[in-house]
Design an enzyme around this catalytic site. Sequence first.
Site, mmCIF file in Angstrom:
data_model
loop_
_atom_site.group_PDB
_atom_site.id
_atom_site.type_symbol
_atom_site.label_atom_id
_atom_site.label_comp_id
_atom_site.label_asym_id
_atom_site.label_seq_id
_atom_site.Cartn_x
_atom_site.Cartn_y
_atom_site.Cartn_z
ATOM 1 N N PRO A 1 0.982 -1.203 0.051
ATOM 2 C CA PRO A 1 0.010 -0.053 0.020
ATOM 3 C C PRO A 1 0.897 1.231 -0.211
ATOM 4 O O PRO A 1 0.236 2.391 -0.247
ATOM 5 C CB PRO A 1 -0.906 -0.096 1.316
ATOM 6 C CG PRO A 1 -0.758 -1.291 1.722
ATOM 7 C CD PRO A 1 0.513 -2.003 1.200
ATOM 8 N N GLU B 1 1.980 -9.647 6.539
ATOM 9 C CA GLU B 1 3.205 -8.900 7.437
ATOM 10 C C GLU B 1 3.704 -7.790 6.503
ATOM 11 O O GLU B 1 3.447 -7.658 5.511
ATOM 12 C CB GLU B 1 4.491 -10.083 7.323
ATOM 13 C CG GLU B 1 3.918 -11.499 7.792
ATOM 14 C CD GLU B 1 3.369 -12.578 6.718
ATOM 15 O OE1 GLU B 1 3.318 -12.059 5.697
ATOM 16 O OE2 GLU B 1 3.416 -13.797 7.231
ATOM 17 N N ARG C 1 -2.473 -7.728 -21.168
ATOM 18 C CA ARG C 1 -3.460 -7.294 -22.220
ATOM 19 C C ARG C 1 -2.706 -6.121 -23.214
ATOM 20 O O ARG C 1 -3.198 -6.118 -24.171
ATOM 21 C CB ARG C 1 -4.824 -6.687 -21.744
ATOM 22 C CG ARG C 1 -4.768 -5.345 -21.031
ATOM 23 C CD ARG C 1 -6.167 -5.171 -20.499
ATOM 24 N NE ARG C 1 -6.987 -4.531 -21.613
ATOM 25 C CZ ARG C 1 -6.752 -3.429 -22.024
ATOM 26 N NH1 ARG C 1 -5.914 -2.652 -21.749
ATOM 27 N NH2 ARG C 1 -7.637 -3.050 -23.068
ATOM 28 N N ASP D 1 -9.184 2.200 -25.601
ATOM 29 C CA ASP D 1 -9.883 1.860 -24.166
ATOM 30 C C ASP D 1 -9.737 3.290 -23.481
ATOM 31 O O ASP D 1 -8.983 4.116 -23.758
ATOM 32 C CB ASP D 1 -9.157 0.788 -23.434
ATOM 33 C CG ASP D 1 -9.602 -0.533 -23.781
ATOM 34 O OD1 ASP D 1 -10.857 -0.621 -24.134
ATOM 35 O OD2 ASP D 1 -8.937 -1.608 -23.706
HETATM 36 N N1 ADE Z 1 -1.248 -5.090 -0.321
HETATM 37 C C1 ADE Z 1 -2.058 -4.641 0.518
HETATM 38 N N2 ADE Z 1 -2.833 -3.680 0.231
HETATM 39 C C2 ADE Z 1 -2.416 -3.389 -1.014
HETATM 40 C C3 ADE Z 1 -2.511 -2.255 -2.081
HETATM 41 N N3 ADE Z 1 -3.527 -1.316 -1.901
HETATM 42 N N4 ADE Z 1 -1.916 -2.553 -3.310
HETATM 43 C C4 ADE Z 1 -0.798 -3.348 -3.170
HETATM 44 N N5 ADE Z 1 -0.568 -4.180 -2.617
HETATM 45 C C5 ADE Z 1 -1.301 -4.285 -1.416
#
Ligand code: ADE
Length: 245
Positions: free
Chosen positions: A89, A116, A154, A169
């Site tokens: 994230p 983790e 793709r 697209d």
């Molecule tokens: N792992 C956990 N959440 C994630 C996200 N939003 N993007 C990428 N990997 C992740």
Amino acid sequence: MKIDILTLFPEMFDGVLNSSILKKAQEKGAVEYRVTDFRDFAENKHRKVDDYPYGGGAGMVLTPQPLFDAVDAMKEGTEHQPRVVMMCPQGERLSQRKLEELSEEEHLIFLCGHYEGYDERIREHLVTDEISIGDYVLTGGELASMVVIDGVTRLLPEVLGNVESAKLDSHSSGYLEHPHYTRPAEFRGMKVPEILLSGDHAKIEDWRRMESLKRTYERRPDLIKESSLTEEEKRYLESLKENNG
Ligand code: ADE
């Protein structure tokens, strides 16, 4: 293209990689996926891949050894330097441009952590790209990596039957796609716009451009770059703004 996926849950990929376009892409030889459980690389008798964080705190941290060794093994037999992509994230937010960039590579390796965190040395010395698919937290990187793999596959040459359709697209042009209609011309009293039945291709093209601009203005005004609009498009955008205000 070669795509390696390092995960503790290889079974999560079965359905996605063996369905639809991704399945066809492999059959055509455009891409080769290899899913590896990096627990197989753990050099301890309990096959542990995580440990407690130094300094204390909640949660476990993925140790460097299994992932470093797994990436070394994935590099064997290929002369191309791979991009090593960590799904997390905190990464760079995924975009169509990023997918296009990755689709030019010969070899991608995805690291999917689950629950983790990662030992920071993995980030600093093993990974070339950190990618997030959005500002929310999933239980692991698996689903996120599938999003990237789908979007990259793709774009590979010969994967989409109609080469034009990837280019046209939503997002690849920078704007959202215009509406589509198919038969019947009238369904439960709902009619297809007259112009699409006219056979006048120039007019249809104009209509599609304006509808694409309208949809982008209504849903994603942040994507509109006024400096790149034609005079006709600028006038249309002004009329949309007036009607809205
Ligand atoms: N792992 C956990 N959440 C994630 C996200 N939003 N993007 C990428 N990997 C992740």
